[in-house]
Design an enzyme around this catalytic site. Sequence first.
Site, PDB file in Angstrom:
ATOM      1  N   HIS A   9       0.679  -1.186  -0.053  1.00  0.00           N
ATOM      2  CA  HIS A   9      -0.047  -0.071   0.091  1.00  0.00           C
ATOM      3  C   HIS A   9       0.848   1.336   0.180  1.00  0.00           C
ATOM      4  O   HIS A   9       2.095   1.189   0.561  1.00  0.00           O
ATOM      5  CB  HIS A   9      -0.903  -0.039   1.187  1.00  0.00           C
ATOM      6  CG  HIS A   9      -0.338   0.123   2.522  1.00  0.00           C
ATOM      7  ND1 HIS A   9       0.330   1.026   3.126  1.00  0.00           N
ATOM      8  CD2 HIS A   9       0.207  -0.821   3.490  1.00  0.00           C
ATOM      9  CE1 HIS A   9       0.850   1.033   4.234  1.00  0.00           C
ATOM     10  NE2 HIS A   9       0.792  -0.378   4.452  1.00  0.00           N
ATOM     11  N   ARG A  58      -5.810   1.208   4.352  1.00  0.00           N
ATOM     12  CA  ARG A  58      -4.913   1.639   3.420  1.00  0.00           C
ATOM     13  C   ARG A  58      -4.544   0.690   2.456  1.00  0.00           C
ATOM     14  O   ARG A  58      -4.114   1.041   1.326  1.00  0.00           O
ATOM     15  CB  ARG A  58      -3.656   1.751   4.397  1.00  0.00           C
ATOM     16  CG  ARG A  58      -2.981   0.568   5.291  1.00  0.00           C
ATOM     17  CD  ARG A  58      -1.837   1.113   6.244  1.00  0.00           C
ATOM     18  NE  ARG A  58      -1.208  -0.039   6.932  1.00  0.00           N
ATOM     19  CZ  ARG A  58      -1.759  -0.493   7.969  1.00  0.00           C
ATOM     20  NH1 ARG A  58      -2.879  -0.188   8.455  1.00  0.00           N
ATOM     21  NH2 ARG A  58      -1.252  -1.621   8.904  1.00  0.00           N
ATOM     22  N   GLU A 108      -1.401  -6.725   7.702  1.00  0.00           N
ATOM     23  CA  GLU A 108       0.140  -6.567   8.177  1.00  0.00           C
ATOM     24  C   GLU A 108       0.478  -7.262   9.334  1.00  0.00           C
ATOM     25  O   GLU A 108      -0.529  -7.836   9.971  1.00  0.00           O
ATOM     26  CB  GLU A 108       0.224  -4.852   8.515  1.00  0.00           C
ATOM     27  CG  GLU A 108       1.505  -4.651   8.882  1.00  0.00           C
ATOM     28  CD  GLU A 108       2.590  -4.883   8.227  1.00  0.00           C
ATOM     29  OE1 GLU A 108       3.106  -6.087   7.923  1.00  0.00           O
ATOM     30  OE2 GLU A 108       3.477  -3.995   7.775  1.00  0.00           O
ATOM     31  N   HIS A 178       0.604  -5.533   2.401  1.00  0.00           N
ATOM     32  CA  HIS A 178       1.294  -4.757   3.360  1.00  0.00           C
ATOM     33  C   HIS A 178       2.932  -5.113   3.186  1.00  0.00           C
ATOM     34  O   HIS A 178       3.221  -6.404   2.766  1.00  0.00           O
ATOM     35  CB  HIS A 178       0.869  -5.125   4.774  1.00  0.00           C
ATOM     36  CG  HIS A 178      -0.530  -4.545   4.896  1.00  0.00           C
ATOM     37  ND1 HIS A 178      -1.060  -3.315   5.334  1.00  0.00           N
ATOM     38  CD2 HIS A 178      -1.711  -5.114   4.711  1.00  0.00           C
ATOM     39  CE1 HIS A 178      -2.314  -3.297   5.128  1.00  0.00           C
ATOM     40  NE2 HIS A 178      -2.825  -4.465   4.969  1.00  0.00           N
TER      41      HIS A 178
END
Length: 222
Positions: A9, A58, A108, A178
């Site tokens: 991202h 995100r 993440e 991520h």
Amino acid sequence: MSILVLVRHGESRWNLENRFAGWVDVPLSEKGIREAIDCAKHLESFEFDVAFTSKLTRAQTTLFLILSCQKKTGIFLHDDLKRDNWSHHPMRFDDTEMPIYSSEALNERYYGKLQGQNKQQAREVYGEEQVFIWRRSFDVAPPDGESLKDTYERTIPYFKNNIIPFLEKDKDVIVVAHGNSLRSVIKYIEGISDEDIPKFELSTGDPVIYDYKMGKFNKIKK
């Protein structure tokens, strides 16, 4: 042959503030939005068949910015909403639509007690060497959090069971996730050792591209 594109991202607001984000749902910064749009321009020659992303804003925002620049409408497929014989998804999509699968498996790394902390302040509290070990080692987790090994062990089964089957059907796939979930995927694809993976960095908004043929990945130079 099929194509796999992996995108971390764009910069988040906590990337900008040098804070541990982990599973905290932090939005993109202004720079992160620009990075996603620049990434879309880099990928404008690709025609993706399916997309995968995490449950975090995100990553999803980055994906939607990429798809919008390609004049695609992303449609999430929610497997958890199945009810008996109800069918809430279309049987097929037109050329302007893109099916998207979203999973926590692509989230993440979970940073536990470090989440929300400024990284420099964490060094002052725990010591620079300890924070370095938590951040960069393969199998040492921060307090109440995940190591990269833990992230690998949830990400790779999902990658094998859900993403590779599309590649085997000659579908072109984009995955927007991520730094650590994608480092796990790249470790698996490229056979990077436990000792060398801590040295591998993945920049925000910078695509990594592979072709996939006969069960093998080949990295494509940009």
